[in-house]
Scaffold this active site. Structure first.
Site, PDB file in Angstrom:
ATOM      1  N   ASN A  22      -5.992  26.008 102.737  1.00 50.33           N
ATOM      2  CA  ASN A  22      -6.068  25.663 101.326  1.00 50.33           C
ATOM      3  C   ASN A  22      -6.287  26.923 100.520  1.00 50.33           C
ATOM      4  O   ASN A  22      -6.878  27.870 101.018  1.00 50.33           O
ATOM      5  CB  ASN A  22      -7.298  24.781 101.099  1.00 50.33           C
ATOM      6  N   ARG A  23      -5.888  26.915  99.274  1.00 49.07           N
ATOM      7  CA  ARG A  23      -6.125  28.066  98.420  1.00 49.07           C
ATOM      8  C   ARG A  23      -7.566  28.042  97.932  1.00 49.07           C
ATOM      9  O   ARG A  23      -7.906  27.258  97.050  1.00 49.07           O
ATOM     10  CB  ARG A  23      -5.219  27.906  97.209  1.00 49.07           C
TER      11      ARG A  23
END
Ligand code: CTP
Length: 208
Positions: A22-23
């Site tokens: 995930n960012r």
């Protein structure tokens, strides 16, 4: 208070050299851990891989994937008065991890994923946590509506919501603007550095 904080992304292996993630820089969670320690609380930070330094005076459990984060939280949460979940946990993980590096073949390939457990959503029921529960919500639309429904569904005292469609705040940025969504009302805080916001949030949460 004894405070547990989750932070950073999780990484979900596909094969020995590739993963899904995930960012998330982890900045908000680490800033909250530093702020809570500064205010004299005892802090346990459970974090996925980030490039950040562990704040001084904070206990630390490193994890890699969502299942490990679930296990770490489940084994520790009952010792805490307050739990703040800032981690960007992968909602899906590969159904199986290839033992060998996958070789390219066709023009398209399909990866089969399965749901991970919702850690925040398990705090009340599966983990029987009775302390103050704070979640985060990254939204790109209908911020208030989505955050309120998360707050009620996951039985949180507070959801800290931010609009990740804005490029000037959130994610990798050092500034953030958040809306505090309680079960019955909400309030937007002015844009500020993540460090200042973290201190402000800890003070607000102390008030709950
Ligand atoms: N969270 C968690 N475990 C997961 C997923 C999310 O603890 N497996 C926590 C996050 O740390 C955050 C909150 O739940 O505090 C985010 O809520 P969630 O409903 O997972 O957000 P989204 O994934 O954005 O939800 P949706 O796909 O419904 O928009």
């Amino acid at each position: 208070m004894k405070v547990l904080i989750t932070a950073g992304p999780t990484i979900e292996s596909i094969d020995p050299v590739r993963y899904l993630t995930n960012r998330s820089s982890g900045k908000m969670g680490y800033a909250l851990a530093a702020a809570a320690a500064k205010r004299g609380h005892s802090v346990l930070l459970i974090s996925g891989p980030t490039s950040l330094e562990i704040p001084e005076g904070v206990d630390f459990i490193p994890i890699e994937n969502a299942a490990e984060m679930y296990q770490a939280v489940a084994s520790q949460i009952s010792r805490h008065d307050l739990a703040i979940f800032t981690a960007a946990v992968a909602d899906y993980t590969p159904s199986k991890i290839a033992e060998q590096k996958l070789k390219k073949a066709e023009d398209e390939m399909t990866l089969t994923l399965k749901r991970t457990k919702d850690i925040l959503g398990s705090a009340r029921e599966a983990m029987n946590f009775e302390g103050i529960l704070v979640g985060f919500a990254a939204e790109t639309e209908n911020l208030l509506e989505n955050a309120r429904s998360k707050c009620l569904k996951k039985r949180c005292n507070l959801i800290v919501a931010n609009d990740v469609s804005r490029s000037d705040i959130g994610f990798d940025s050092s500034e953030n603007e958040v809306t505090l969504v309680y079960p019955d009302h909400s309030e937007t805080l002015p844009q500020d550095s993540k460090e200042n916001l973290a201190l402000h949030l800890i003070e607000i949460i102390e008030g709950i």
